[in-house]
Enzyme design. Structure first.
Site, PDB file in Angstrom:
ATOM      1  N   LYS A  22      -5.014   5.992  -7.033  1.00 60.34           N
ATOM      2  CA  LYS A  22      -3.713   6.443  -7.742  1.00 60.34           C
ATOM      3  C   LYS A  22      -2.831   5.009  -7.478  1.00 60.34           C
ATOM      4  O   LYS A  22      -2.343   4.429  -8.315  1.00 60.34           O
ATOM      5  CB  LYS A  22      -3.163   7.420  -7.558  1.00 60.34           C
ATOM      6  N   ASN A  23      -2.759   4.809  -6.150  1.00 61.90           N
ATOM      7  CA  ASN A  23      -1.412   3.741  -5.830  1.00 61.90           C
ATOM      8  C   ASN A  23      -2.093   2.335  -6.079  1.00 61.90           C
ATOM      9  O   ASN A  23      -1.335   1.495  -5.940  1.00 61.90           O
ATOM     10  CB  ASN A  23      -1.256   4.112  -4.261  1.00 61.90           C
ATOM     11  N   ARG A  92       7.965   8.299  -8.992  1.00 59.76           N
ATOM     12  CA  ARG A  92       8.834   7.201  -8.484  1.00 59.76           C
ATOM     13  C   ARG A  92       8.142   5.735  -9.099  1.00 59.76           C
ATOM     14  O   ARG A  92       8.776   4.829  -9.144  1.00 59.76           O
ATOM     15  CB  ARG A  92       8.700   7.083  -6.652  1.00 59.76           C
ATOM     16  N   CYS A 116      12.722  12.747  -3.032  1.00 57.66           N
ATOM     17  CA  CYS A 116      11.472  13.371  -3.131  1.00 57.66           C
ATOM     18  C   CYS A 116      11.684  14.540  -2.298  1.00 57.66           C
ATOM     19  O   CYS A 116      12.689  14.749  -1.546  1.00 57.66           O
ATOM     20  CB  CYS A 116      10.246  12.592  -3.008  1.00 57.66           C
ATOM     21  N   ARG A 121      14.370   8.136  -1.190  1.00 57.02           N
ATOM     22  CA  ARG A 121      13.335   7.130  -1.120  1.00 57.02           C
ATOM     23  C   ARG A 121      14.177   5.923  -1.721  1.00 57.02           C
ATOM     24  O   ARG A 121      14.024   5.670  -3.014  1.00 57.02           O
ATOM     25  CB  ARG A 121      12.353   7.626  -2.123  1.00 57.02           C
ATOM     26  N   ASP A 304       0.339   8.802   4.485  1.00 56.79           N
ATOM     27  CA  ASP A 304      -0.430   9.524   3.283  1.00 56.79           C
ATOM     28  C   ASP A 304      -1.689  10.415   4.043  1.00 56.79           C
ATOM     29  O   ASP A 304      -1.814  11.108   3.033  1.00 56.79           O
ATOM     30  CB  ASP A 304      -0.667   8.765   2.182  1.00 56.79           C
ATOM     31  N   VAL A 326       7.032   6.092   9.260  1.00 52.41           N
ATOM     32  CA  VAL A 326       7.438   5.625   7.804  1.00 52.41           C
ATOM     33  C   VAL A 326       8.471   6.487   7.269  1.00 52.41           C
ATOM     34  O   VAL A 326       9.462   5.956   6.717  1.00 52.41           O
ATOM     35  CB  VAL A 326       6.345   5.448   7.085  1.00 52.41           C
ATOM     36  N   ARG A 396      -1.305  15.595  -9.265  1.00 44.86           N
ATOM     37  CA  ARG A 396      -0.768  14.043  -9.597  1.00 44.86           C
ATOM     38  C   ARG A 396      -1.621  13.115  -8.857  1.00 44.86           C
ATOM     39  O   ARG A 396      -1.814  12.089  -9.300  1.00 44.86           O
ATOM     40  CB  ARG A 396       0.454  14.222  -8.707  1.00 44.86           C
TER      41      ARG A 396
HETATM   42  C1  EPZ Z   1       4.370   3.820  -1.537  1.00 46.98           C
HETATM   43  O1  EPZ Z   1       5.351   4.439  -1.977  1.00 46.98           O
HETATM   44  C2  EPZ Z   1       3.193   5.025  -1.833  1.00 46.98           C
HETATM   45  N1  EPZ Z   1       3.447   5.191  -3.671  1.00 46.98           N
HETATM   46  C3  EPZ Z   1       3.445   6.285  -1.055  1.00 46.98           C
HETATM   47  O2  EPZ Z   1       2.232   7.338  -1.442  1.00 46.98           O
HETATM   48  C4  EPZ Z   1       3.322   5.776   0.370  1.00 46.98           C
HETATM   49  O3  EPZ Z   1       3.589   6.864   1.180  1.00 46.98           O
HETATM   50  C5  EPZ Z   1       4.354   4.570   0.641  1.00 46.98           C
HETATM   51  O4  EPZ Z   1       3.920   3.564  -0.160  1.00 46.98           O
HETATM   52  C6  EPZ Z   1       4.139   4.198   1.923  1.00 46.98           C
HETATM   53  O5  EPZ Z   1       2.667   3.996   2.496  1.00 46.98           O
HETATM   54  C7  EPZ Z   1       2.657   4.451  -4.461  1.00 46.98           C
HETATM   55  O6  EPZ Z   1       2.006   3.644  -4.072  1.00 46.98           O
HETATM   56  C8  EPZ Z   1       2.929   4.962  -5.579  1.00 46.98           C
HETATM   57  P1  EPZ Z   1       7.568   2.045   0.607  1.00 46.98           P
HETATM   58  P2  EPZ Z   1       6.718   3.422  -1.725  1.00 46.98           P
HETATM   59  O7  EPZ Z   1       8.482   1.316  -0.267  1.00 46.98           O
HETATM   60  O8  EPZ Z   1       6.489   2.117  -2.350  1.00 46.98           O
HETATM   61  C9  EPZ Z   1      11.621   2.341   3.041  1.00 46.98           C
HETATM   62  C10 EPZ Z   1       1.462   9.222  -2.210  1.00 46.98           C
HETATM   63  O9  EPZ Z   1       1.506  10.345  -1.831  1.00 46.98           O
HETATM   64  N2  EPZ Z   1      12.013   1.586   1.619  1.00 46.98           N
HETATM   65  O10 EPZ Z   1       6.297   1.273   1.213  1.00 46.98           O
HETATM   66  O11 EPZ Z   1       7.972   4.212  -2.370  1.00 46.98           O
HETATM   67  C11 EPZ Z   1      11.253   3.818   2.538  1.00 46.98           C
HETATM   68  O12 EPZ Z   1      12.346   4.652   2.648  1.00 46.98           O
HETATM   69  C12 EPZ Z   1       2.570   8.322  -2.081  1.00 46.98           C
HETATM   70  O13 EPZ Z   1       0.576   8.728  -2.876  1.00 46.98           O
HETATM   71  C13 EPZ Z   1      13.350   1.003   1.844  1.00 46.98           C
HETATM   72  O14 EPZ Z   1      14.190   1.269   2.820  1.00 46.98           O
HETATM   73  O15 EPZ Z   1       6.878   3.410   0.020  1.00 46.98           O
HETATM   74  C14 EPZ Z   1       9.972   3.841   3.587  1.00 46.98           C
HETATM   75  O16 EPZ Z   1      10.691   4.409   4.944  1.00 46.98           O
HETATM   76  C15 EPZ Z   1       3.761   8.934  -1.239  1.00 46.98           C
HETATM   77  N3  EPZ Z   1      13.964   0.490   0.723  1.00 46.98           N
HETATM   78  C16 EPZ Z   1       9.403   2.416   3.782  1.00 46.98           C
HETATM   79  O17 EPZ Z   1      10.304   1.708   3.216  1.00 46.98           O
HETATM   80  C17 EPZ Z   1      13.126   0.193  -0.603  1.00 46.98           C
HETATM   81  O18 EPZ Z   1      13.807  -0.407  -1.512  1.00 46.98           O
HETATM   82  C18 EPZ Z   1       8.176   2.268   3.131  1.00 46.98           C
HETATM   83  O19 EPZ Z   1       8.203   2.846   1.737  1.00 46.98           O
HETATM   84  C19 EPZ Z   1      12.007   0.643  -0.451  1.00 46.98           C
HETATM   85  C20 EPZ Z   1      11.300   1.303   0.790  1.00 46.98           C
END
Ligand code: EPZ
Length: 417
Positions: A22-23, A92, A116, A121, A304, A326, A396
């Protein structure tokens, strides 16, 4: 709203084929916009998110057809640059259309994604990165209004290796004038999959497997025909299913090389794991051993898989700890596991899981994709009937999960309403 009825305990045995990730699929679908042409994606999972992203792209004027794990995208006639709230709030990853629209068409209006189940997020790193590349960004009544005459290269240092921010910045940099460096970039296999597709289309990208990605902008890129990598989280979930049910599962069509932290942790719990080309066999121990888990950025143990691992450790031979680095609040599954008999204490981002003899079936509520899968795993091991409510979450991110589980010997039925 659909639910699952699970009758346990069952011991899962047999083999399962893993679907596309998916990702990895979601950024690749958005990247078609960058090419302005007809792209094909192979090994695409049939998920609710596939449908949602397709609907979002169609709203922009992209022609999208999905047939037998192949996606045909024609991005030659973009008619709108707006991603509406009603779609973005359900997924998202809709935010991934932001960069391609700005880079290719100089404008985008994308709804803010919101939070979420487990908290905010933020997307500040996405927006800061795009502004560093020359985009003008304003927030207007819950929408991101973005415009850019021309994007230019920049050196961007991410405060955390955000997957989403790396995806958006990478896609924008591909068509930006000059060199862009992304320091502290995310290193997930899904990022590498995207970079490889873009390079096949003529983008100039180096270092995508490292935390320093260098992109030399080009004027345009060609359409791609690319294969989505296997879903390492789905594969990890089935590996955890083998362990929690005391079974043995051959997990095929996946990439063990993307799963070392998951394999190592389940081995620590006593699983006997054998790797083979594009797969692995996972055999449960007689008794699950307790373990210490810390989630982190790839290649660390993935957040995840945290909920699924927690379900496994609920039945371990002692006390385990889980530290969520995370998403510190990603524990909405804890109260629901407690309804099945789990003994878990939370202190901030730390969960102490005291092993119990067994789960007892009960009605529980899913809150997000991975929490849903954790509750299903627990229900498979529980004695009696477990009803998992609101399983639209699981649809999803997991393709035909009940079919795959029934084929392994699970007693699981989907009921509507
Ligand atoms: C991706 O989300 C995945 N989603 C998530 O999977 C996964 O949990 C996550 O990466 C972490 O591995 C997809 O790929 C569609 P991040 P993403 O930006 O990109 C902080 C699932 O179940 N952050 O890597 O939204 C954030 O709060 C989903 O498949 C900021 O502070 O995650 C977090 O603490 C759930 N500012 C950390 O970074 C930003 O602008 C990592 O988030 C962006 C993120």
């Amino acid at each position: 709203m659909d639910s699952f009825i699970i009758r346990g305990p069952s011991k899962l045995e047999g083999s399962v084929n893993i679907s596309g990730a998916k990702n990895a699929m979601l950024p690749l679908m958005a990247a078609a916009i960058l090419t302005g042409g007809k792209c094909v994606l192979e090994n695409v999972p049939d998920l609710k998110d596939t449908e949602t992203m397709s609907e979002l792209l169609r709203g922009l004027g992209v022609d999208v057809e999905f047939n037998n794990s192949r996606l045909f995208l024609d991005a030659s006639k973009i008619e709108s640059e707006e991603a509406p709230y009603n779609l973005v709030r359900t997924m998202r990853a809709s935010i991934y259309v932001l960069a391609p629209l700005i880079a290719k068409y100089g404008h985008a209006r994308v709804s803010l994604p919101g939070g979420c189940a487990w908290g905010p997020r933020p997307i500040d790193l996405h927006l800061k990165g795009l502004m560093a590349l020359g985009a003008k960004i304003e927030i207007d009544h819950g929408y991101i209004e973005a415009s850019a005459k021309e994007l230019h290269g920049a050196e961007i240092i991410l405060s955390v290796p955000s997957v989403g921010a790396t995806v958006n910045i990478l896609m924008a940099a591909v068509l930006a004038r000059g060199i862009t460096i992304i320091e502290n970039a995310a290193r997930e296999p899904e990022i590498v999959n995207l970079a490889e597709a873009l390079k096949q289309s003529g983008a100039k990208i180096d270092g995508e497997e490292s935390s320093r990605i260098q992109i030399e902008g080009v004027r345009e890129i060609e359409p791609f025909n690319f294969r989505v990598i296997p879903d390492r989280i789905e594969a990890g979930t089935f590996a955890a299913a083998a362990v929690i049910t005391g079974g043995k599962i051959e997990i095929r069509e996946c990439e063990p090389d993307h799963m070392h932290s998951i394999i190592n942790k389940l081995s620590e719990c006593g699983a006997n794991i054998k790797l083979f080309k594009n797969g692995l066999t996972v055999e449960a121990p007689a008794k699950i051993r307790h373990a210490e888990v810390e989630t982190g950025y790839y290649p660390a143990f993935p957040t995840d898989m945290q909920a699924q691992m927690m379900s496994v450790l609920c039945l371990a031979d002692g006390a385990s700890s889980i530290i969520e680095h995370v998403y510190p609040d990603r524990f909405t599954h804890v109260a629901e596991l407690g309804r099945l008999g789990a003994d878990i204490n939370i202190d901030g981002s730390v969960a102490i899981v005291n092993g119990v003899e067994r789960f007892e079936g009960a009605p529980v509520m899913a809150t997000d994709i991975r929490a849903s899968s954790a509750l299903i795993l627990a229900g498979l091991a529980a004695h009696g009937e477990t009803k998992v409510l609101r399983i639209y979450h699981i649809d999803r991110g997991y393709e035909r999960i009940e079919e795959k589980l029934v084929a392994l010997g699970a007693d699981i039925t989907r009921i509507s309403g």
